[in-house]
Design an enzyme around this catalytic site. Sequence first.
Site, mmCIF file in Angstrom:
data_model
loop_
_atom_site.group_PDB
_atom_site.id
_atom_site.type_symbol
_atom_site.label_atom_id
_atom_site.label_comp_id
_atom_site.label_asym_id
_atom_site.label_seq_id
_atom_site.Cartn_x
_atom_site.Cartn_y
_atom_site.Cartn_z
ATOM 1 N N ALA A 62 36.861 40.646 37.978
ATOM 2 C CA ALA A 62 35.674 40.181 37.249
ATOM 3 C C ALA A 62 34.805 39.381 38.214
ATOM 4 C CB ALA A 62 36.123 39.304 36.089
ATOM 5 N N GLY A 101 40.609 42.000 37.240
ATOM 6 C CA GLY A 101 39.965 42.982 36.371
ATOM 7 C C GLY A 101 39.860 44.342 37.031
ATOM 8 N N GLU A 104 43.137 45.867 36.503
ATOM 9 C CA GLU A 104 43.250 46.106 35.051
ATOM 10 C C GLU A 104 42.476 47.362 34.655
ATOM 11 O OE1 GLU A 104 42.060 41.936 34.156
ATOM 12 O OE2 GLU A 104 43.725 42.040 32.754
ATOM 13 N N GLU A 124 44.707 36.336 39.018
ATOM 14 C CA GLU A 124 43.945 35.404 38.176
ATOM 15 C C GLU A 124 44.545 34.010 38.142
ATOM 16 O OE1 GLU A 124 44.494 38.565 37.492
ATOM 17 O OE2 GLU A 124 42.820 39.461 36.405
#
Length: 687
Positions: A62, A101, A104, A124
């Site tokens: 992210a 992310g 993911e 993270e």
Amino acid sequence: MKAGTMNVESGIGIITIDSPPVNALSVGVRRALDESFKKFAADESVNAIVLICAGRTFFAGADISEFGKPMEEPNLQAVNDIMENGQKPVIAAIHGTALGGGYELALMCHYRIAVPSAKVGLPEVKLGLLPGGGGTQRLPRIVGAAAALNIIVGGDPVPAAKALELGMIDALAEEGCLLRDAIAFAHNILNENKPLARVRDRQDKVDPDKGNAELFADFRRKNARAMRGFKAPENIIKAIEAAVELPFDKGITREAELFHELVYSPESAAQRHYFFAERETAKVPDLPRTTPPIDVKTAGVIGAGTMGGGIAMNFLNAGIPVTLVEMSQEALDRGIGVIRKNYENTAKKGRMTAEQVEQRMTLIRPALGIDALGDADLVIEAVFEEMAIKKDVFGKLDAICKSGAILASNTSFLDIDEIAGVTARPESVLGLHFFSPANVMRLLEVVRGAKTSPEVIATAMKFAKTIGKVPVLARVCHGFIANRVMGCYMDQADAIILEGTSPAAVDKAIYDYGFAMGPFQMTDLVGLDVLGRGSNARTVRGDLVSHDRLGQKKNGGFYDYDENRKPTPSTIAATIIADVARFKGIENRGEQTSEEIIARLLYAVINEGAKVLGEGIAIRASDIDVACILGYNWPVYTGGPMFWADSVGLPRILAKLKDLEAVYGQAFRPARLLEEKANTGGSFARG
Ligand code: 3H9
């Protein structure tokens, strides 16, 4: 599509995202993904989809700068819904690092293929977060809960070969041929009519641990020390428990709640601050980006003791040959022996092969006397910390080193300009202050003298990264940044025990704040003889040493120790403290509260940090945070002293400093910069 391109090759739709520098999943990238997956879903000529990135890496996660602000649509979940629930197989083609992310997103794809140099992972936790894009629910479904705990709470990336073994990727591509191999992989799936493999549907790896509360309790117990003070690890554990116990959709809801708790926590805000702060240090405002660095192909290190040997190892690890200089054969042999032993210990732990040990050892060129350094591109001296000795060494280096060579001192406190003054080339001289153990600690203070050239500074900032260090640039002053600001902490610790607070109370307050240990436990561990303060005045430390109390290694120090090194408060130390206090005529104020101890020791650091900033010794407040976190293990989840000061509130700190100044005088006089910021609503982070 701004953030990438789409094309179709023999029935395979290819989405190439290109969003430098690291393809973070910013709103623009999410829009591009949303748009292109929708288009390919509707395009009848497309039978399967390959998702690949341009540039140096697959998605690095992210966009960290978007956290703490309202999330712009589409979110990752919306992208997931089209991909994972679509009818066409999606293959993630991974190079560089698929992180957070980014990985993911790869887990939402039906298959994953990666080049051997790629790494995948969910880091993270290092930002005080948990994988909030389904990672805590999908990864355990591939690797099982136990492995997922290690991977997600540890946060370290997993190399492709290991990832293949664990099932985190499905195939390896040939290096440099990722797209070709991903397309071939897609054709295979179509030809073999393989079903759409959705990680979310798998239960085989999580079902065996249903009801196995002990697995999680055991993990909490074993990692309690490393996780202390951090908020994210506990939420990660809870999310993985949910992956085992709950159906997938309920697990995702639980993950979202736990993520939400973290993203607005002060710990995560601090850790995100640190992420950017660490990357900011290398930027030097008055140094044009185009400044050409000098090529460092060979290095020389003077002194093969603990410090010199550790410094040399950094270069050997980076494949740079090092001429290691000592004055006697015995010292040289001992130094080289220690380096070999360090590498062999690493090899024993499986973190290096025997061949790699030998490769590194062959890069050492042992030498007696500094005449061997004539050809080195960079020389670092790590001799005794005394001005006369340093000057002597630099005078000799000036005579023998080739023109353009960088001459560096590993001094912790001394004046680089005075050292440079004995040479005819002060533009080539700078400080490179490594922290001990120099092969482990990541901080490197780069000290620019008044005449150090831009090229030399640019070179140091660049090669610091090559040897795995985080460079923090400082100007000349006694102690530079880390030692200067943390010196105040030690001074206040020494002062407060003379006024009646016990060393144990000080250590407890500092430990509870988040440091791994307090100043007196640390002194006992390192050794009182090593941490002598170099003054003739009578001190508690000096008296302890004269009673032959050197710390853990001999007779105890501030504490007594049993055979397991368990400390208990020492009556001998208490008597010595009381004696020294009486000798100095210091008034006993009784045991202080934890709050008072924290203010006394840590506000002193903030105040000195403000001075360091005001004097232009440090470029920016966040550099002081990085120096304290990496040099002194200041707890990263507070963001470092200057970030923490902002969160406490500068007016509050100023008021307390004024109270302390009224009692203790000069040492607590508020720095002008701190006063200005506190009075005008400023902050260290915002400027
Ligand atoms: C996440 O994914 C949460 C999800 O679970 C939730 C989903 C709902 N964002 O490090 P470098 C910038 S959390 C924004 O010097 P390298 C960096 O600041 C994220 N910016 O390069 C720097 O900017 P500048 C989980 C980012 O080659 C520039 O890129 N992911 C991001 O040494 C170059 O960075 C991570 O924690 C980002 N995600 O290393 C991975 N990443 O040039 C974080 C980098 O202006 N990233 N930047 O100073 C890394 O670990 C390294 O950057 C990476 C490259 C290994 C990728």
